[in-house]
Design a protein around this motif. Structure first.
Motif, short mmCIF file in Angstrom:
data_model
loop_
_atom_site.label_atom_id
_atom_site.label_comp_id
_atom_site.label_asym_id
_atom_site.label_seq_id
_atom_site.Cartn_x
_atom_site.Cartn_y
_atom_site.Cartn_z
N ARG A 42 0.70 -1.32 -0.07
CA ARG A 42 -0.16 0.01 0.04
C ARG A 42 0.64 1.04 0.03
NH1 ARG A 42 -5.32 -0.18 3.81
NH2 ARG A 42 -5.26 -2.11 2.63
N GLU A 43 0.52 2.16 -0.94
CA GLU A 43 1.42 3.39 -1.03
C GLU A 43 0.55 4.70 -0.87
OE1 GLU A 43 3.23 3.70 -5.03
OE2 GLU A 43 1.32 3.53 -5.76
N GLY A 44 1.23 5.71 -0.29
CA GLY A 44 0.56 6.84 -0.26
C GLY A 44 0.42 7.67 -1.41
N VAL A 45 -0.70 8.28 -1.56
CA VAL A 45 -0.96 9.03 -2.95
C VAL A 45 -0.95 10.49 -2.69
CG1 VAL A 45 -2.30 9.46 -4.71
CG2 VAL A 45 -2.23 7.17 -3.84
N ALA A 46 -1.56 11.00 -1.74
CA ALA A 46 -1.75 12.55 -1.41
C ALA A 46 -2.37 12.50 -0.01
CB ALA A 46 -2.88 13.07 -2.17
N THR A 47 -1.76 13.37 1.03
CA THR A 47 -2.61 13.62 2.24
C THR A 47 -2.82 15.25 2.20
OG1 THR A 47 -0.24 14.11 3.27
CG2 THR A 47 -0.85 11.95 2.92
N ILE A 48 -3.76 15.51 3.31
CA ILE A 48 -3.99 16.88 3.67
C ILE A 48 -3.99 16.94 5.15
CG2 ILE A 48 -6.65 16.33 3.68
CD1 ILE A 48 -6.88 19.02 2.11
N GLU A 49 -3.43 18.32 5.63
CA GLU A 49 -3.56 18.68 6.98
C GLU A 49 -4.94 19.46 6.92
OE1 GLU A 49 -0.25 20.46 9.63
OE2 GLU A 49 -1.34 22.08 8.33
N THR A 50 -5.67 18.96 7.79
CA THR A 50 -7.38 19.42 7.71
C THR A 50 -7.32 21.04 8.21
OG1 THR A 50 -8.25 17.25 7.99
CG2 THR A 50 -9.82 19.37 8.61
N PRO A 51 -6.77 21.41 9.04
CA PRO A 51 -7.05 22.57 9.71
C PRO A 51 -6.46 23.73 8.55
CG PRO A 51 -6.05 21.33 11.34
CD PRO A 51 -6.03 20.45 10.11
N SER A 52 -5.34 23.28 8.13
CA SER A 52 -4.78 24.44 7.03
C SER A 52 -4.85 24.25 5.59
CB SER A 52 -3.15 24.45 7.15
OG SER A 52 -2.60 23.29 6.96
N GLY A 53 -5.33 22.94 5.27
CA GLY A 53 -5.40 22.51 3.83
C GLY A 53 -4.51 22.26 3.08
N ILE A 54 -3.04 22.06 3.89
CA ILE A 54 -1.96 21.97 2.98
C ILE A 54 -2.02 20.37 2.71
CG2 ILE A 54 0.63 21.54 3.39
CD1 ILE A 54 0.43 24.00 5.49
#
Length: 124
Positions: free
Chosen positions: A45-57
């Protein structure tokens, strides 16, 4: 406990687009990170995209930069993965996951909560 529900998978021709959705609910108060991961048969399993919810980064894997866009709605409860210029090698089960901290990590083993996944198949 955190619940993650993915939707939007399907079959598309090479070069096409799909948009995946992930609804995050439950005890999310300490889950600042949400990510999209994928797993093809016989592969890790590999990471595709992540988001930091408070900032949207957002952080992207090199393999999808310039093709995929991760974003969230105004409530921040639904996360999206817009996938453009799809390739056969993007074929995989796509999972949504949540974590407490270190949102830019793409290593699946360090994420806490997982959805059931949605299948994406790209035909050549």
């Amino acid at each position: 406990q955190v619940q993650l529900l993915e939707s939007g998978g399907g079959t598309v021709q090479s070069g096409g687009s799909l948009r995946l959705s992930c609804v995050v609910s439950g005890n999310t108060w300490n889950r600042d990170c949400v990510g999209w991961f994928r797993q093809a048969p016989g592969r890790e399993r590999e990471g595709v995209a992540t988001i930091e919810t408070p900032s949207g980064i957002v952080t992207y894997a090199d393999s999808v930069k310039g093709r995929f866009i991760m974003f969230q709605d105004a409530s921040k409860n639904t996360k999206y993965l817009q996938m453009n210029a799809l390739r056969p090698e993007d074929t995989a089960m796509y999972y949504c996951a949540a974590a407490v901290r270190d949102c830019s990590r793409l290593a699946a083993a360090t994420w806490n909560d997982w959805g059931q996944g949605t299948q994406v198949t790209v035909s050549s």
